[in-house]
Design a protein around this motif. Structure first.
Motif, PDB file in Angstrom:
ATOM      1  N   ALA A  36       1.128   2.596  -1.871  1.00 33.80           N
ATOM      2  CA  ALA A  36      -0.178   1.248  -2.296  1.00 33.80           C
ATOM      3  C   ALA A  36       0.982   0.149  -3.046  1.00 33.80           C
ATOM      4  O   ALA A  36       0.829  -0.536  -3.320  1.00 33.80           O
ATOM      5  N   ASN A  37       0.939   0.995  -4.068  1.00 35.50           N
ATOM      6  CA  ASN A  37       1.514   0.580  -5.637  1.00 35.50           C
ATOM      7  C   ASN A  37       2.793  -0.213  -5.794  1.00 35.50           C
ATOM      8  O   ASN A  37       3.078  -1.034  -5.957  1.00 35.50           O
ATOM      9  N   THR A  38       3.814   0.488  -4.790  1.00 32.86           N
ATOM     10  CA  THR A  38       5.047  -0.506  -4.572  1.00 32.86           C
ATOM     11  C   THR A  38       4.767  -1.942  -4.323  1.00 32.86           C
ATOM     12  O   THR A  38       3.923  -2.473  -3.747  1.00 32.86           O
ATOM     13  N   ARG A  39       5.551  -2.507  -5.053  1.00 38.98           N
ATOM     14  CA  ARG A  39       6.204  -4.215  -4.745  1.00 38.98           C
ATOM     15  C   ARG A  39       6.683  -5.098  -4.580  1.00 38.98           C
ATOM     16  O   ARG A  39       7.799  -4.215  -4.599  1.00 38.98           O
ATOM     17  N   ILE A  40       6.728  -6.028  -3.603  1.00 41.18           N
ATOM     18  CA  ILE A  40       7.836  -5.972  -3.154  1.00 41.18           C
ATOM     19  C   ILE A  40       7.526  -7.677  -3.458  1.00 41.18           C
ATOM     20  O   ILE A  40       6.911  -9.012  -3.527  1.00 41.18           O
ATOM     21  N   GLY A  41       9.268  -7.895  -4.243  1.00 42.93           N
ATOM     22  CA  GLY A  41       8.962  -9.010  -5.358  1.00 42.93           C
ATOM     23  C   GLY A  41       7.933  -8.786  -6.376  1.00 42.93           C
ATOM     24  O   GLY A  41       8.135  -7.720  -7.313  1.00 42.93           O
ATOM     25  N   GLU A  42       7.534  -9.814  -6.611  1.00 43.12           N
ATOM     26  CA  GLU A  42       6.591  -9.763  -7.816  1.00 43.12           C
ATOM     27  C   GLU A  42       5.796  -9.742  -7.840  1.00 43.12           C
ATOM     28  O   GLU A  42       4.259  -8.813  -8.354  1.00 43.12           O
ATOM     29  N   THR A  43       4.895 -10.388  -6.851  1.00 43.61           N
ATOM     30  CA  THR A  43       3.265 -10.669  -5.842  1.00 43.61           C
ATOM     31  C   THR A  43       3.379  -9.518  -5.255  1.00 43.61           C
ATOM     32  O   THR A  43       2.287  -9.620  -4.483  1.00 43.61           O
ATOM     33  N   GLY A  44       3.888  -9.311  -3.978  1.00 42.78           N
ATOM     34  CA  GLY A  44       4.543  -8.731  -2.883  1.00 42.78           C
ATOM     35  C   GLY A  44       3.548  -7.682  -2.987  1.00 42.78           C
ATOM     36  O   GLY A  44       3.079  -6.802  -3.617  1.00 42.78           O
ATOM     37  N   TYR A  45       2.808  -6.307  -1.990  1.00 44.73           N
ATOM     38  CA  TYR A  45       2.074  -5.523  -1.524  1.00 44.73           C
ATOM     39  C   TYR A  45       2.261  -4.994   0.567  1.00 44.73           C
ATOM     40  O   TYR A  45       2.403  -5.195   0.330  1.00 44.73           O
ATOM     41  N   LEU A  46       1.376  -3.738   0.131  1.00 42.39           N
ATOM     42  CA  LEU A  46       1.431  -3.051   1.167  1.00 42.39           C
ATOM     43  C   LEU A  46       0.254  -2.511   1.667  1.00 42.39           C
ATOM     44  O   LEU A  46      -1.078  -2.607   0.207  1.00 42.39           O
ATOM     45  N   GLY A  47      -0.009  -2.219   2.201  1.00 42.11           N
ATOM     46  CA  GLY A  47      -1.146  -1.434   3.369  1.00 42.11           C
ATOM     47  C   GLY A  47      -0.723  -0.671   4.435  1.00 42.11           C
ATOM     48  O   GLY A  47      -0.452  -1.326   4.832  1.00 42.11           O
ATOM     49  N   VAL A  48      -1.736  -0.027   3.997  1.00 44.23           N
ATOM     50  CA  VAL A  48      -2.060   0.888   4.925  1.00 44.23           C
ATOM     51  C   VAL A  48      -3.453   1.263   6.279  1.00 44.23           C
ATOM     52  O   VAL A  48      -4.185   1.322   4.567  1.00 44.23           O
ATOM     53  N   ALA A  49      -3.683   1.559   7.053  1.00 45.41           N
ATOM     54  CA  ALA A  49      -4.700   1.343   7.855  1.00 45.41           C
ATOM     55  C   ALA A  49      -4.821   1.826   9.134  1.00 45.41           C
ATOM     56  O   ALA A  49      -3.554   2.133   9.407  1.00 45.41           O
ATOM     57  N   THR A  50      -6.114   2.269   9.885  1.00 44.61           N
ATOM     58  CA  THR A  50      -6.230   2.603  11.183  1.00 44.61           C
ATOM     59  C   THR A  50      -5.743   1.889  12.102  1.00 44.61           C
ATOM     60  O   THR A  50      -6.707   0.735  11.446  1.00 44.61           O
ATOM     61  N   ARG A  51      -5.642   2.247  13.792  1.00 49.42           N
ATOM     62  CA  ARG A  51      -6.157   1.613  14.297  1.00 49.42           C
ATOM     63  C   ARG A  51      -7.430   0.732  14.616  1.00 49.42           C
ATOM     64  O   ARG A  51      -7.727   0.135  14.981  1.00 49.42           O
ATOM     65  N   SER A  52      -8.120   2.084  14.196  1.00 47.10           N
ATOM     66  CA  SER A  52      -9.981   2.253  14.831  1.00 47.10           C
ATOM     67  C   SER A  52     -10.047   0.811  13.968  1.00 47.10           C
ATOM     68  O   SER A  52     -11.386   0.674  13.486  1.00 47.10           O
ATOM     69  N   GLY A  53      -9.273   0.759  12.791  1.00 49.00           N
ATOM     70  CA  GLY A  53      -9.891  -0.811  11.600  1.00 49.00           C
ATOM     71  C   GLY A  53     -10.781  -0.123  10.534  1.00 49.00           C
ATOM     72  O   GLY A  53     -11.816  -0.719   9.587  1.00 49.00           O
ATOM     73  N   VAL A  54      -9.930   0.952   9.830  1.00 49.06           N
ATOM     74  CA  VAL A  54     -10.543   1.759   8.470  1.00 49.06           C
ATOM     75  C   VAL A  54      -9.605   0.964   7.565  1.00 49.06           C
ATOM     76  O   VAL A  54      -7.897   1.678   7.756  1.00 49.06           O
ATOM     77  N   THR A  55      -9.104   0.520   6.477  1.00 54.14           N
ATOM     78  CA  THR A  55      -8.157   0.038   5.418  1.00 54.14           C
ATOM     79  C   THR A  55      -8.140   1.829   4.539  1.00 54.14           C
ATOM     80  O   THR A  55      -9.244   2.297   4.009  1.00 54.14           O
ATOM     81  N   LEU A  56      -6.952   2.229   4.211  1.00 51.96           N
ATOM     82  CA  LEU A  56      -6.647   3.125   3.644  1.00 51.96           C
ATOM     83  C   LEU A  56      -6.611   3.211   2.346  1.00 51.96           C
ATOM     84  O   LEU A  56      -6.603   4.201   1.697  1.00 51.96           O
ATOM     85  N   ALA A  57      -5.637   2.507   2.459  1.00 50.70           N
ATOM     86  CA  ALA A  57      -4.353   2.008   1.153  1.00 50.70           C
ATOM     87  C   ALA A  57      -4.433   0.412   0.873  1.00 50.70           C
ATOM     88  O   ALA A  57      -3.969  -0.346   1.811  1.00 50.70           O
ATOM     89  N   HIS A  58      -4.898  -0.585  -0.012  1.00 53.14           N
ATOM     90  CA  HIS A  58      -4.361  -1.387   0.239  1.00 53.14           C
ATOM     91  C   HIS A  58      -3.874  -2.115  -1.552  1.00 53.14           C
ATOM     92  O   HIS A  58      -4.651  -1.853  -2.550  1.00 53.14           O
ATOM     93  N   GLY A  59      -2.677  -2.613  -1.230  1.00 53.62           N
ATOM     94  CA  GLY A  59      -1.514  -2.674  -3.027  1.00 53.62           C
ATOM     95  C   GLY A  59      -2.487  -4.436  -3.791  1.00 53.62           C
ATOM     96  O   GLY A  59      -2.221  -3.691  -4.617  1.00 53.62           O
ATOM     97  N   ARG A  60      -3.216  -4.601  -3.078  1.00 51.26           N
ATOM     98  CA  ARG A  60      -3.690  -6.364  -3.671  1.00 51.26           C
ATOM     99  C   ARG A  60      -4.888  -6.200  -4.139  1.00 51.26           C
ATOM    100  O   ARG A  60      -4.886  -6.175  -5.201  1.00 51.26           O
ATOM    101  N   THR A  61      -6.239  -5.143  -3.091  1.00 53.39           N
ATOM    102  CA  THR A  61      -6.977  -4.657  -4.238  1.00 53.39           C
ATOM    103  C   THR A  61      -7.416  -3.613  -4.083  1.00 53.39           C
ATOM    104  O   THR A  61      -9.096  -3.880  -4.962  1.00 53.39           O
ATOM    105  N   GLY A  62      -6.884  -2.808  -3.840  1.00 53.01           N
ATOM    106  CA  GLY A  62      -7.604  -1.202  -4.100  1.00 53.01           C
ATOM    107  C   GLY A  62      -7.919  -0.872  -3.207  1.00 53.01           C
ATOM    108  O   GLY A  62      -8.981   0.274  -3.734  1.00 53.01           O
ATOM    109  N   ALA A  63      -8.767  -1.692  -2.862  1.00 56.39           N
ATOM    110  CA  ALA A  63      -9.542  -1.068  -1.875  1.00 56.39           C
ATOM    111  C   ALA A  63      -9.602  -0.079  -0.398  1.00 56.39           C
ATOM    112  O   ALA A  63      -8.393   0.033  -0.177  1.00 56.39           O
TER     113      ALA A  63
END
Length: 777
Positions: free
Chosen positions: A184-211
């Motif tokens: 999630a901490n990997t960056r695309i350019g300067e402000t791009g980010y990554l996120g990982v979530a389940t198909r059931s709708g739960v966020t596992l990692a969020h590179g912008r908010t850390g949620a």
């Protein structure tokens, strides 16, 4: 001239602007493609690496679980030592747990979690691993230790007899410095980010908010589509309302997905700077080029003023000599062309009288009626054919109005059409009635009227009249025959349609349009684009019908563009085969009812009507196929015969309806216990049979014991009494030396008899005789 100069300058400016805009647009398109590919590559790489890390942990954990083949009591006694010995797992997981078959934690690592003795049988990962007996990766959950979000990788543990005795689980924390957050901490350019979530709708990692462990933002349509399995790249908006490029990649190991997000403002920043450069460059070019172009063009176009004056004098007759203008080559060419046109005009006017005389002589012998009128619509000339058509001499028609010769009831419509044709500068065409003093009082005429124009003025009109009364009578007769045929075809249940060599529908009745799924009229549409016809698994396309012979009663399937499928009986006939106007006539009959009846009879012939299981005949056929495959199998196939104990008292005391209900519940129990690939049948009365291909005797015994226990536990209450039965089960392996199903059935039947003789409610294995065992390698 001033307007021309301004026009040229404007054209230059617009051209420069268009070139600039086109360059910016093409550059932006190229940059968008590169940005999209970069985001897609990042999402794909992260998803692949995350899959690899999860696969490594799942494989390592499963390997360790397979090494714990010991007695359940030994597992409980050595649980702490076993966990502390798993150095490899300790590096791969944030926590390790050994859990017994009841869901109680036996040991943990690190021990600071203080989870020993906690019952986790309510957790989804324990229920899935114990039910399906396979390694699982759980959905994210909040652990009981400090309410930390985590994911559990669990693998079942079996004893030496393959009995489930517990699970070993590895916990992966979702918060803090974990490998999930590294992605999630990997960056695309300067402000791009990554996120990982389940198909059931739960966020596992969020590179912008850390949620972590928060619901996925369903307001985003791309994330909503990702939860339904979407993969790809689209433009959307993030939670702050900023436009972004989002690429979604589904994972293989678990129902998760990776989302790579790059703000469009950053991704397209280079093209913005390039566009500003284009604008300033364009302004500089305009400031330099416009004044120069204005002065140069005014000097070059000055001779046109003199040319215009001479042309006007020649047109008014003041000047008789050819126009002559000094200037550029192009202006000289204009003057020469004008002089040539004026000379040709004089020649045309000189020959006009000759042409008129030729026209009148030509119309005298024409077989169709011809009428010439002046600009007011008054008749000036009619030929003999027209005189004969209406039975009146030309002298009576002179100076009469052309519209007076139209039947009074049709005059309003003809005048309307004539005015519309004049407005659109078109030739008037129409069909209407004309009074006549000949054989018919009224004749139907096909009329075409064109205006006679010269460059200077309108001279009048020319009208051509053709008698079509007999033709219309024939057309009416043909139309009645066609309506009669269409009425007959319209009430038919069969679809009838005719197509040309290109597949375009020339005729189709209502039933045919319903088969094609068009809803309304399907004429002029391409038949082979609307439907797909298959003979079995073979599609029949345009060329197959066009080049093939006539088709008589072909049983096929038809899929239309509305997604409907029909079982049809198809007939196709060639009409004028091989010629340019060839046609193909298709007759489509709905064959669904007959086929459904065949399927019903086939099903009833192979199934037991009470339990819906296979009957003895279908079971014997399956057993024959299984025996034929035995020599190629590395794991033995097993036959299981089940004979119910004490079933007759249930029928006698509870009634046959109660007995039937018990048999149906037992049939459902047998089918749910075994695999989908296994064959379950009711052989008659209270006897059932199960074929377990490639199962192995040890696994078959486990299934048999589960069935025996399930039968024993099944009870039905009626009138305050409990009714139930037990099962005597015989098992035997299928041998390559078995001569047929009777020999195998006899061994399994012997096992059920032995079980009954031992007191019933038992499983007995009858081994293959020694002389029938296959030789060892």
């Amino acid at each position: 001239m001033n307007r021309a100069v301004v026009l040229v300058v404007v054209v230059i400016l617009l051209s420069a602007l268009v070139v600039s805009l086109a360059g910016a647009w093409l550059s932006r398109g190229e940059l968008e493609q590169q940005a999209t590919k970069q985001v897609e590559t990042m999402a794909r790489l992260v998803a692949s690496e995350l899959d690899d890390k999860l696969a490594l942990r799942l494989e390592t954990l499963s390997h360790v679980a397979e090494s714990f083949t010991m007695d359940e009591a030994v597992l409980g006694a050595r649980a702490r030592i076993l966990i502390r010995q798993q150095t490899a797992l300790q590096h791969l997981f944030d926590g390790l747990y050994l859990i017994d078959a009841e869901g109680r934690v036996l040991s943990e690592y690190p021990e600071a979690f203080q989870q020993v003795g906690v019952n986790v049988s309510h957790r989804d990962y324990f229920q899935d691993a114990s039910r399906f007996l396979t390694p699982v990766i759980s959905q994210p959950f909040v652990s009981s230790y400090q309410d930390q979000p985590a994911v559990m990788v669990a693998a079942p543990v079996f004893d030496h007899r393959q009995k489930f005795i517990g699970i070993i689980g590895g916990a992966l924390r979702l918060g803090g410095e974990t490998f999930m957050q590294e992605f999630a901490n990997t960056r695309i350019g300067e402000t791009g980010y990554l996120g990982v979530a389940t198909r059931s709708g739960v966020t596992l990692a969020h590179g912008r908010t850390g949620a972590v462990m928060v619901p996925v933002r369903v307001e985003n349509p791309v994330l909503t589509a990702a939860m339904e399995g979407f993969e790809g790249t689209r433009q959307t908006q993030n939670g702050n309302g900023d436009k972004t490029i989002m690429s979604v990649q589904q994972m293989d190991q678990v129902p998760w997905f990776v989302a790579a997000v790059w703000p469009a403002r950053e991704a397209y920043a280079p093209i913005t700077r390039m566009a500003d450069g284009f604008v300033w460059t364009l302004l500089a070019v305009i400031a330099v080029i416009a004044p120069v172009a204005l002065l140069t063009f005014r000097r070059l176009m000055a001779p046109l003023t003199t040319l215009g004056q001479q042309i006007n004098e020649r047109h008014l007759g003041i000047r008789t000599a050819p126009v002559q203008v000094a200037g550029g080559r192009e202006i000289g060419q204009v003057a020469e062309i004008f002089n040539t046109v004026m000379d040709e005009r004089d020649e045309v006017l000189g020959s006009l009288a000759d042409r008129e005389a030729f026209f009148r002589s030509l119309t005298q012998s024409a077989p169709i009626g011809i009428v010439q009128s002046d600009v007011l619509g008054r008749i000036e000339f009619v030929n003999p054919a027209f005189e004969c058509l209406i039975g009146r001499p030309g002298s009576e028609l002179q100076h009469t109005h052309l519209m007076s010769g139209v039947y009074e009831a049709d005059q309003a419509e003809v005048i309307r059409g004539w005015r519309q044709a004049l407005k659109n500068h078109e030739v008037f065409r129409g069909r209407f009635r004309i009074p006549s003093q000949g054989e018919r009082e009224l004749i139907w005429a096909d009329v075409m009227t064109a205006v006679i124009d010269t460059p200077d003025k309108t001279l009048g009109s020319i009208t051509v009249v053709r008698d079509i009364s007999h033709q219309l009578e024939v057309e009416e007769a043909l139309r009645e025959e066609q309506q009669r045929a269409e009425s007959i075809l319209g009430v038919l249940q069969e679809g009838v349609l005719m197509v040309d060599v290109e597949g375009r529908i020339r005729y189709a009745n209502q039933a045919a349009c319903q088969f094609l799924g068009t809803g309304g009229d399907c004429v002029q549409q391409n038949f082979f684009n609307l439907v797909t016809i298959r003979d079995g698994d073979t599609p029949l396309g345009h060329q197959a019908f066009l080049t093939g012979a006539n088709v008589d009663s072909l049983y096929a399937t038809l899929d239309n563009r509305s997604g409907e499928r029909f079982d049809i009986d198809l007939t196709m006939l060639h009409v004028r085969q091989g010629r340019h106007n060839e046609r193909m006539v298709f007759v489509i009959r709905d064959d669904s009812e007959r086929r459904r009846e065949e399927e019903r009879l086939s099903w009833e012939a192979t199934h037991d009507s009470l339990t819906q299981l296979l009957n003895r005949r279908a079971f014997s056929a399956s057993l024959v196929k299984c025996l034929a495959a035995v020599p190629q199998q590395s794991v033995s196939s097993v036959l299981m015969l089940i004979d119910l104990d004490h079933f007759k008292p249930v029928n006698d005391e509870g009634g046959h309806l109660l007995g039937d209900d018990l048999l149906k519940r037992l049939a459902a129990l047998f089918a749910d216990t075994v695999r989908k690939a296994d064959t379950v049948a009711r052989l008659g009365g209270d006897e059932f049979g199960i074929i377990l291909p490639g199962c192995g005797l040890e696994r078959a015994q486990t299934l048999a014991e589960a069935i025996r226990a399930g039968v024993q536990a099944l009870r039905i209450q009626q009138d305050g009494r409990d009714f139930g039965v037990t099962a005597s089960i015989g098992l035997t392996e299928l041998s390559p030396n078995d001569s047929g199903p009777r020999e195998v059935m006899a061994r399994a039947d012997e096992g059920s008899y032995i079980a009954k003789s031992r007191g019933r409610n038992a499983v007995v294995v009858v081994p293959v005789p020694e002389d029938e065992q296959p030789p060892s390698a």
